[in-house]
Design a protein around this motif. Structure first.
Motif, PDB file in Angstrom:
ATOM      1  N   MET A  60       0.845  -1.186   0.000  1.00  0.00           N
ATOM      2  CA  MET A  60       0.000   0.000   0.000  1.00  0.00           C
ATOM      3  C   MET A  60       0.886   1.243   0.000  1.00  0.00           C
ATOM      4  SD  MET A  60      -3.020   0.889   2.577  1.00  0.00           S
ATOM      5  CE  MET A  60      -3.309   2.550   3.068  1.00  0.00           C
ATOM      6  N   LYS A  61       0.574   2.182  -0.860  1.00  0.00           N
ATOM      7  CA  LYS A  61       1.333   3.420  -0.941  1.00  0.00           C
ATOM      8  C   LYS A  61       0.712   4.444  -0.006  1.00  0.00           C
ATOM      9  CE  LYS A  61       2.681   2.620  -5.666  1.00  0.00           C
ATOM     10  NZ  LYS A  61       2.584   3.039  -7.047  1.00  0.00           N
ATOM     11  N   ASP A  62       1.532   5.011   0.876  1.00  0.00           N
ATOM     12  CA  ASP A  62       1.077   6.020   1.818  1.00  0.00           C
ATOM     13  C   ASP A  62       2.307   6.790   2.291  1.00  0.00           C
ATOM     14  OD1 ASP A  62      -0.085   7.597   3.769  1.00  0.00           O
ATOM     15  OD2 ASP A  62      -1.138   5.942   4.740  1.00  0.00           O
ATOM     16  N   CYS A  63       2.367   8.068   1.960  1.00  0.00           N
ATOM     17  CA  CYS A  63       3.518   8.890   2.319  1.00  0.00           C
ATOM     18  C   CYS A  63       3.006  10.221   2.853  1.00  0.00           C
ATOM     19  CB  CYS A  63       4.384   9.113   1.071  1.00  0.00           C
ATOM     20  SG  CYS A  63       5.798  10.188   1.342  1.00  0.00           S
ATOM     21  N   ARG A  64       3.553  10.661   3.976  1.00  0.00           N
ATOM     22  CA  ARG A  64       3.152  11.939   4.584  1.00  0.00           C
ATOM     23  C   ARG A  64       4.364  12.866   4.623  1.00  0.00           C
ATOM     24  NH1 ARG A  64      -1.616  10.844   8.203  1.00  0.00           N
ATOM     25  NH2 ARG A  64      -2.104   8.669   7.792  1.00  0.00           N
ATOM     26  N   SER A 111       3.280  24.949   7.764  1.00  0.00           N
ATOM     27  CA  SER A 111       1.919  24.554   8.139  1.00  0.00           C
ATOM     28  C   SER A 111       1.256  23.658   7.093  1.00  0.00           C
ATOM     29  CB  SER A 111       1.054  25.808   8.336  1.00  0.00           C
ATOM     30  OG  SER A 111       0.930  26.504   7.110  1.00  0.00           O
ATOM     31  N   ILE A 112       1.963  23.352   6.026  1.00  0.00           N
ATOM     32  CA  ILE A 112       1.404  22.538   4.941  1.00  0.00           C
ATOM     33  C   ILE A 112       1.707  21.064   5.184  1.00  0.00           C
ATOM     34  CG2 ILE A 112       1.395  22.098   2.453  1.00  0.00           C
ATOM     35  CD1 ILE A 112       0.437  24.902   3.132  1.00  0.00           C
ATOM     36  N   ALA A 113       0.673  20.255   5.140  1.00  0.00           N
ATOM     37  CA  ALA A 113       0.825  18.799   5.248  1.00  0.00           C
ATOM     38  C   ALA A 113       0.285  18.185   3.959  1.00  0.00           C
ATOM     39  CB  ALA A 113       0.056  18.267   6.445  1.00  0.00           C
ATOM     40  N   VAL A 114       1.045  17.238   3.424  1.00  0.00           N
ATOM     41  CA  VAL A 114       0.643  16.541   2.204  1.00  0.00           C
ATOM     42  C   VAL A 114       0.681  15.052   2.481  1.00  0.00           C
ATOM     43  CG1 VAL A 114       1.227  16.060  -0.204  1.00  0.00           C
ATOM     44  CG2 VAL A 114       1.511  18.367   0.701  1.00  0.00           C
ATOM     45  N   ARG A 115      -0.365  14.378   2.037  1.00  0.00           N
ATOM     46  CA  ARG A 115      -0.412  12.913   2.152  1.00  0.00           C
ATOM     47  C   ARG A 115      -0.605  12.354   0.745  1.00  0.00           C
ATOM     48  NH1 ARG A 115      -4.480   9.048   5.683  1.00  0.00           N
ATOM     49  NH2 ARG A 115      -3.344   7.134   5.240  1.00  0.00           N
ATOM     50  N   LEU A 116       0.298  11.475   0.352  1.00  0.00           N
ATOM     51  CA  LEU A 116       0.220  10.831  -0.952  1.00  0.00           C
ATOM     52  C   LEU A 116      -0.266   9.405  -0.766  1.00  0.00           C
ATOM     53  CD1 LEU A 116       3.671  12.146  -1.894  1.00  0.00           C
ATOM     54  CD2 LEU A 116       1.656  12.690  -3.213  1.00  0.00           C
ATOM     55  N   LEU A 117      -1.296   9.071  -1.518  1.00  0.00           N
ATOM     56  CA  LEU A 117      -1.819   7.713  -1.528  1.00  0.00           C
ATOM     57  C   LEU A 117      -1.717   7.189  -2.956  1.00  0.00           C
ATOM     58  CD1 LEU A 117      -4.907   8.450   0.716  1.00  0.00           C
ATOM     59  CD2 LEU A 117      -2.876   7.167   1.373  1.00  0.00           C
ATOM     60  N   ALA A 118      -2.031   5.952  -3.169  1.00  0.00           N
ATOM     61  CA  ALA A 118      -1.888   5.344  -4.498  1.00  0.00           C
ATOM     62  C   ALA A 118      -2.630   6.127  -5.576  1.00  0.00           C
ATOM     63  CB  ALA A 118      -2.381   3.901  -4.465  1.00  0.00           C
ATOM     64  N   VAL A 173       9.649  11.405  -3.603  1.00  0.00           N
ATOM     65  CA  VAL A 173       8.812  12.594  -3.514  1.00  0.00           C
ATOM     66  C   VAL A 173       9.546  13.615  -2.659  1.00  0.00           C
ATOM     67  CG1 VAL A 173       6.627  11.361  -3.800  1.00  0.00           C
ATOM     68  CG2 VAL A 173       7.522  11.727  -1.516  1.00  0.00           C
ATOM     69  N   ARG A 174       9.223  14.886  -2.885  1.00  0.00           N
ATOM     70  CA  ARG A 174       9.888  15.945  -2.120  1.00  0.00           C
ATOM     71  C   ARG A 174       8.919  17.116  -1.994  1.00  0.00           C
ATOM     72  NH1 ARG A 174      15.862  18.037  -2.199  1.00  0.00           N
ATOM     73  NH2 ARG A 174      15.517  20.004  -1.152  1.00  0.00           N
ATOM     74  N   LEU A 175       8.809  17.685  -0.792  1.00  0.00           N
ATOM     75  CA  LEU A 175       7.965  18.848  -0.533  1.00  0.00           C
ATOM     76  C   LEU A 175       8.843  19.948   0.034  1.00  0.00           C
ATOM     77  CD1 LEU A 175       5.104  20.112  -0.353  1.00  0.00           C
ATOM     78  CD2 LEU A 175       4.973  19.152   1.968  1.00  0.00           C
ATOM     79  N   ASP A 176       8.836  21.104  -0.625  1.00  0.00           N
ATOM     80  CA  ASP A 176       9.624  22.255  -0.183  1.00  0.00           C
ATOM     81  C   ASP A 176       8.766  23.513  -0.257  1.00  0.00           C
ATOM     82  OD1 ASP A 176      12.442  21.099  -0.064  1.00  0.00           O
ATOM     83  OD2 ASP A 176      11.918  20.652  -2.138  1.00  0.00           O
ATOM     84  N   MET A 177       9.135  24.504   0.531  1.00  0.00           N
ATOM     85  CA  MET A 177       8.543  25.826   0.398  1.00  0.00           C
ATOM     86  C   MET A 177       9.542  26.624  -0.431  1.00  0.00           C
ATOM     87  SD  MET A 177       5.815  27.514   1.163  1.00  0.00           S
ATOM     88  CE  MET A 177       5.043  26.763   2.572  1.00  0.00           C
ATOM     89  N   LEU A 178       9.190  26.936  -1.667  1.00  0.00           N
ATOM     90  CA  LEU A 178      10.074  27.658  -2.581  1.00  0.00           C
ATOM     91  C   LEU A 178       9.378  28.922  -3.053  1.00  0.00           C
ATOM     92  CD1 LEU A 178      11.424  24.714  -4.787  1.00  0.00           C
ATOM     93  CD2 LEU A 178      12.593  25.852  -2.898  1.00  0.00           C
ATOM     94  N   SER A 179      10.017  30.039  -2.828  1.00  0.00           N
ATOM     95  CA  SER A 179       9.500  31.326  -3.277  1.00  0.00           C
ATOM     96  C   SER A 179       8.066  31.551  -2.795  1.00  0.00           C
ATOM     97  CB  SER A 179       9.598  31.417  -4.800  1.00  0.00           C
ATOM     98  OG  SER A 179       9.529  32.749  -5.211  1.00  0.00           O
ATOM     99  N   GLY A 180       7.826  31.167  -1.551  1.00  0.00           N
ATOM    100  CA  GLY A 180       6.533  31.439  -0.930  1.00  0.00           C
ATOM    101  C   GLY A 180       5.410  30.487  -1.258  1.00  0.00           C
ATOM    102  N   GLN A 181       5.703  29.390  -1.920  1.00  0.00           N
ATOM    103  CA  GLN A 181       4.638  28.441  -2.229  1.00  0.00           C
ATOM    104  C   GLN A 181       5.111  27.010  -1.986  1.00  0.00           C
ATOM    105  OE1 GLN A 181       3.442  28.408  -6.373  1.00  0.00           O
ATOM    106  NE2 GLN A 181       5.497  28.904  -7.049  1.00  0.00           N
ATOM    107  N   PRO A 182       4.189  26.145  -1.576  1.00  0.00           N
ATOM    108  CA  PRO A 182       4.573  24.742  -1.387  1.00  0.00           C
ATOM    109  C   PRO A 182       4.745  24.069  -2.748  1.00  0.00           C
ATOM    110  CG  PRO A 182       2.227  25.014  -0.994  1.00  0.00           C
ATOM    111  CD  PRO A 182       2.785  26.386  -1.250  1.00  0.00           C
ATOM    112  N   ILE A 183       5.906  23.457  -2.959  1.00  0.00           N
ATOM    113  CA  ILE A 183       6.209  22.774  -4.210  1.00  0.00           C
ATOM    114  C   ILE A 183       6.397  21.293  -3.911  1.00  0.00           C
ATOM    115  CG2 ILE A 183       7.837  22.542  -6.120  1.00  0.00           C
ATOM    116  CD1 ILE A 183       6.296  25.155  -6.244  1.00  0.00           C
TER     117      ILE A 183
END
Length: 143
Positions: free
Chosen positions: A1-5, A10-17, A45-55
């Motif tokens: 099962m794919k599940d990544c947090r 303050s940004i939370a991202v959850r990736l599912l299948a 996967v990668r989550l960053d705050m770049l130039s004021g926005q979540p990427i």
């Protein structure tokens, strides 16, 4: 099962299948993951705050195709603006194929990068291709 947090600020991202769930504490949105119907595997996967926005960057393998059972690694650069997943840029950064011994044979990585440039915009590069992606800060200044 794919599940990544993932979390940045303050940004939370959850990736599912099949979906990407964004939550900033105020709003919550669910969007289909890129290549949802064709995805065989996530590379990273990668989550960053770049130039004021979540990427959110996703490296996703497609399913095997053709006699060679070729798979392509797609690199997606996304953000969540207007409470919707937006693909800012995408490209193929690697290929692999299944050998007769059921092991993958990999091609070399294509040169690729994402960075913030002096103007505050994002610069996306894949080999010789270059795209300038507007940041939310740059978009706000232009309004």
């Amino acid at each position: 099962m794919k599940d990544c947090r993932l979390r940045v600020g303050s940004i939370a991202v959850r990736l599912l299948a099949e979906s990407v769930v964004w939550n900033d504490g105020t709003w919550h949105t669910v969007d289909p993951i890129p290549l949802k119907d064709d995805t065989s595997d996530w590379e990273r996967v990668r989550l960053d705050m770049l130039s004021g926005q979540p990427i959110l960057q996703l490296w996703v393998w497609s399913k095997s195709k053709g006699e060679l059972k070729l798979q392509t690694l797609h690199w997606f650069v996304t953000t969540s603006q207007n409470r919707k997943l937006n693909i800012l840029a995408e490209g193929v950064v690697r290929r692999r194929r299944l050998s007769e011994s059921s092991q993958f044979l990999y091609d070399a990585w294509e040169k690729h990068s994402l960075k913030v440039v002096a103007s505050g915009q994002l610069e996306w590069r894949l080999n010789e291709q270059v795209k300038t992606l507007p940041s939310s800060a740059a978009t706000e200044k232009g309004k």
